[in-house]
Motif scaffolding. Structure first.
Motif, short mmCIF file in Angstrom:
data_model
loop_
_atom_site.label_atom_id
_atom_site.label_comp_id
_atom_site.label_asym_id
_atom_site.label_seq_id
_atom_site.Cartn_x
_atom_site.Cartn_y
_atom_site.Cartn_z
N ASP A 145 0.83 -1.22 0.00
CA ASP A 145 0.00 0.00 0.00
C ASP A 145 0.86 1.26 0.00
N PHE A 146 2.02 1.19 0.67
CA PHE A 146 2.95 2.32 0.70
C PHE A 146 3.37 2.72 -0.72
N PHE A 147 3.72 1.72 -1.52
CA PHE A 147 4.16 2.00 -2.89
C PHE A 147 3.00 2.51 -3.75
N ASP A 153 -2.06 6.39 -5.82
CA ASP A 153 -3.24 5.52 -5.89
C ASP A 153 -3.68 5.16 -4.47
N THR A 154 -4.49 6.03 -3.85
CA THR A 154 -4.95 5.78 -2.47
C THR A 154 -6.30 5.06 -2.44
N HIS A 260 0.11 12.44 2.81
CA HIS A 260 0.77 11.72 3.90
C HIS A 260 0.36 10.25 4.03
N ALA A 261 -0.46 9.77 3.09
CA ALA A 261 -0.93 8.37 3.16
C ALA A 261 0.24 7.38 3.13
N ALA A 262 1.24 7.66 2.30
CA ALA A 262 2.39 6.77 2.19
C ALA A 262 3.16 6.69 3.51
N SER A 267 4.64 3.59 8.29
CA SER A 267 4.68 3.60 9.76
C SER A 267 3.92 2.40 10.31
N LEU A 268 2.77 2.10 9.70
CA LEU A 268 1.99 0.92 10.11
C LEU A 268 2.80 -0.35 9.87
#
Length: 290
Positions: A145-147, A153-154, A260-262, A267-268
């Motif tokens: 999901d980070f990439f 692409d959120t 900041h989603a990435a 972090s998760l």
């Protein structure tokens, strides 16, 4: 014997070497106890677990699942012409509903797990093994999901709420906002939405509770730490409603989220990996490997 440039100097080493010229160096390494050294490292890691728990609560509150719902709620408040003090009170009631729902679910899960592990010892070990494996899977998915988030692409993330649940959450917000006593409607919405979101936010919450059961230093203080975790979880909600009070729009919040989603996702992933390491250490200790 010597550490750093301040100690490793000729004027320090020469006198010492002179003093042991005949007898040789004292065998200080023979006093080293490998088990004690390992246990100290493990205890330090477990102490870091408390700080990690609070950090996990904060990052979980910024989870795309929770944040996307929050943006929709702020947007709906704006459309419904809620302004100023109304936004703060409505947001406060919504936040209280979220806090109570997560806190009560956490207490229930914690108590059940605590009883099970106390009565049937192997169950605790099995739960730890399953949770550690899930943490590694979630870490992998969070990195994916980070990439995706970095590429902008959120929408198509692996660890996200299904479309049907998202629609149900949006419907709950609309119905709660239309209630004649909309402050209480916001409170009930917070309770219901928390339960609907749990399919996503619980991916962090439940492994964290499992790790708390494994921490001897937290036993007897589980409810307190659950409360602190959930206080950290609602901080982003409080901040967003305060920003909405000062005129921040849902569009600005969406821009912030995408930007900041990435960071949130990586972090998760780090927290999932840390939880997995902690649980693996506990499993190895139980098997007597370390």
């Amino acid at each position: 014997v010597w550490i750093s440039d301040e100690e490793i100097k000729l004027e320090n080493m020469e006198p010492f070497l002179e003093s042991i010229r005949e007898q040789g160096s004292p065998k200080f390494w023979q006093d080293y106890d490998k088990t004690t050294g390992q246990n100290k490292l493990i205890e330090k890691f477990k102490e870091l677990g408390k700080l990690g728990l609070l950090l996990a609560g904060l990052i979980d509150g910024l989870n795309p699942c929770a944040f996307a719902t929050l943006i929709f709620f702020v947007s709906y408040l704006t459309i419904s012409n809620r302004k100023g003090k109304e936004i703060l009170i409505t947001g406060g009631m919504f936040t209280l509903g979220v806090f109570l729902a997560y806190f009560l679910v956490g207490i229930g899960f914690y108590k059940v797990l605590e009883k099970l592990t106390a009565v049937v010892k192997p169950i605790g070990l099995i739960i730890n093994i399953i949770t550690a494996a899930l943490c590694l899977v979630f870490a992998y998915l969070s990195i994916k999901d980070f990439f995706k988030a970095r590429a902008g692409d959120t929408a198509d993330m692996a660890l996200n709420l299904p479309e049907s649940i998202r629609k149900r959450i949006n419907k709950t917000i609309r119905e709660g906002s239309k209630a004649s006593k909309y402050y209480w409607g916001a409170f009930v919405s917070g309770l219901l939405i928390s339960l609907l979101e749990f399919a996503c936010t619980g991916q962090m919450y439940l492994p964290m509770i499992t790790s708390m059961i494994s921490m001897e230093s937290m036993r007897g203080q589980g409810i307190l730490w659950l409360g602190l975790y959930n206080l950290m979880f609602i901080i982003p909600l409080v901040v967003v409603f305060v920003l909405a009070y000062f005129g921040t729009t849902s569009k600005q919040l969406t821009t912030f989220f995408k930007k900041h989603a990435a960071t949130v996702k990586i972090s998760l992933a780090i927290i999932y990996i840390a939880l997995a390491i902690f649980l693996i250490i506990d499993i190895l200790q139980r098997f007597g490997v370390i």
